[in-house]
Design a protein around this motif. Sequence first.
Motif, short mmCIF file in Angstrom:
data_model
loop_
_atom_site.label_atom_id
_atom_site.label_comp_id
_atom_site.label_asym_id
_atom_site.label_seq_id
_atom_site.Cartn_x
_atom_site.Cartn_y
_atom_site.Cartn_z
N SER A 14 5.78 13.03 2.61
CA SER A 14 4.64 13.13 1.84
C SER A 14 4.81 12.55 0.53
N CYS A 15 5.49 11.01 1.33
CA CYS A 15 5.17 9.40 0.69
C CYS A 15 5.15 8.42 1.67
N VAL A 16 4.53 7.47 1.63
CA VAL A 16 4.81 6.21 2.72
C VAL A 16 4.30 5.06 2.69
N VAL A 17 5.59 3.93 2.31
CA VAL A 17 5.17 2.37 1.57
C VAL A 17 4.90 2.04 2.67
N ASN A 24 0.18 -1.89 -10.08
CA ASN A 24 -0.52 -2.16 -8.99
C ASN A 24 -0.83 -1.98 -7.89
N VAL A 25 0.34 -1.36 -7.24
CA VAL A 25 -0.24 -0.83 -5.89
C VAL A 25 -1.24 0.15 -5.33
N SER A 26 -2.08 -0.20 -4.72
CA SER A 26 -3.06 0.90 -4.07
C SER A 26 -1.86 1.85 -3.53
N LEU A 27 -3.19 2.77 -4.19
CA LEU A 27 -2.81 4.75 -3.52
C LEU A 27 -3.77 5.29 -2.86
N ILE A 28 -3.28 5.98 -1.30
CA ILE A 28 -4.28 6.32 -0.34
C ILE A 28 -3.99 7.53 -0.41
N ASN A 29 -4.94 8.27 -0.40
CA ASN A 29 -4.61 9.85 -0.69
C ASN A 29 -4.64 10.70 0.98
N VAL A 30 -4.37 11.67 1.61
CA VAL A 30 -4.18 11.89 3.11
C VAL A 30 -3.65 13.98 2.58
N PRO A 31 -4.71 14.77 3.90
CA PRO A 31 -4.85 16.05 3.08
C PRO A 31 -3.80 16.43 3.49
N SER A 32 -2.83 15.75 4.53
CA SER A 32 -1.59 16.92 5.11
C SER A 32 -0.55 16.02 5.01
N ALA A 33 0.60 16.75 4.70
CA ALA A 33 2.04 16.27 4.68
C ALA A 33 2.60 16.11 6.37
N LYS A 34 1.71 17.07 6.93
CA LYS A 34 2.40 17.07 8.56
C LYS A 34 1.72 15.81 9.70
N SER A 35 0.84 15.73 8.86
CA SER A 35 0.24 14.42 9.50
C SER A 35 0.59 13.46 8.71
N LEU A 36 0.48 13.31 7.81
CA LEU A 36 1.33 11.63 7.64
C LEU A 36 2.53 11.86 7.86
N VAL A 69 4.59 8.82 -7.77
CA VAL A 69 4.22 8.26 -6.87
C VAL A 69 2.93 7.42 -8.49
N LYS A 70 2.00 8.16 -8.19
CA LYS A 70 0.88 7.36 -8.61
C LYS A 70 1.03 6.67 -10.02
N ALA A 71 2.76 7.35 -10.91
CA ALA A 71 2.64 6.43 -11.86
C ALA A 71 3.70 5.11 -11.70
N LEU A 72 4.40 4.94 -11.03
CA LEU A 72 4.72 3.72 -10.28
C LEU A 72 4.06 2.79 -9.37
N CYS A 73 2.51 3.62 -8.45
CA CYS A 73 1.89 2.75 -8.22
C CYS A 73 0.69 2.21 -9.13
N ASN A 74 0.62 2.70 -10.16
CA ASN A 74 -0.43 1.82 -11.19
C ASN A 74 0.30 1.30 -11.98
N GLU A 75 1.58 0.86 -12.36
CA GLU A 75 2.90 -0.31 -13.12
C GLU A 75 2.54 -1.05 -12.32
N LEU A 98 0.20 -1.28 -0.15
CA LEU A 98 -0.13 0.33 0.14
C LEU A 98 0.90 1.11 -0.35
N CYS A 99 0.20 2.64 -0.93
CA CYS A 99 1.27 3.69 -1.00
C CYS A 99 0.47 4.49 -0.15
N VAL A 100 0.82 5.46 0.74
CA VAL A 100 -0.11 6.31 0.85
C VAL A 100 0.38 7.87 0.79
#
Length: 140
Positions: A116-119, A82-94, A74-80, A58-60
């Motif tokens: 900005s990105c967590v896997v 087949n990794v699921s992607l979840i968006n969160v509103p804030s980099a600070k909260s992530l 990140v979106k292209a790698l996830c699509n290529e 999973l990728c956030v």
Amino acid sequence: MSGEEAVPAVETPAPALGEPMDLMTALQVVLRKSLAHGGLVRGLHEGAKSIEKHAALLCVLAEDCNQPDYIKLVKALCNEHNVSLINVPSAKSLGEWAGLCKIDSEGKARKVVGCSCVVLKDFGEETEARHVVLEYVKSH
């Protein structure tokens, strides 16, 4: 460095009995469990390596990232791969959820670093939060 990395437990607002857990609360719990089990990768470089090795579950991605190329990569790698992607509103909260902060004596997060990105490579324990996140991934 002592080699032993202790991850302090941060109080998460637990839903009352019988109430379903919302996605952001569930994601926070899943990220904490994954961090405790060593299955969390933070940042673009490590995340891209993990996705390309087919180790990612999973990728956030933070929506407030100010680098459009970063988001496209990140979106292209996830699509290529087949990794699921979840968006969160804030980099600070992530960043806080991923353990990129200091916890003071009162249990409050201090010196939070944005991320900005967590896997996730390993979900850790079997929890209700994991089921909530997996159901969201299946439905989207």
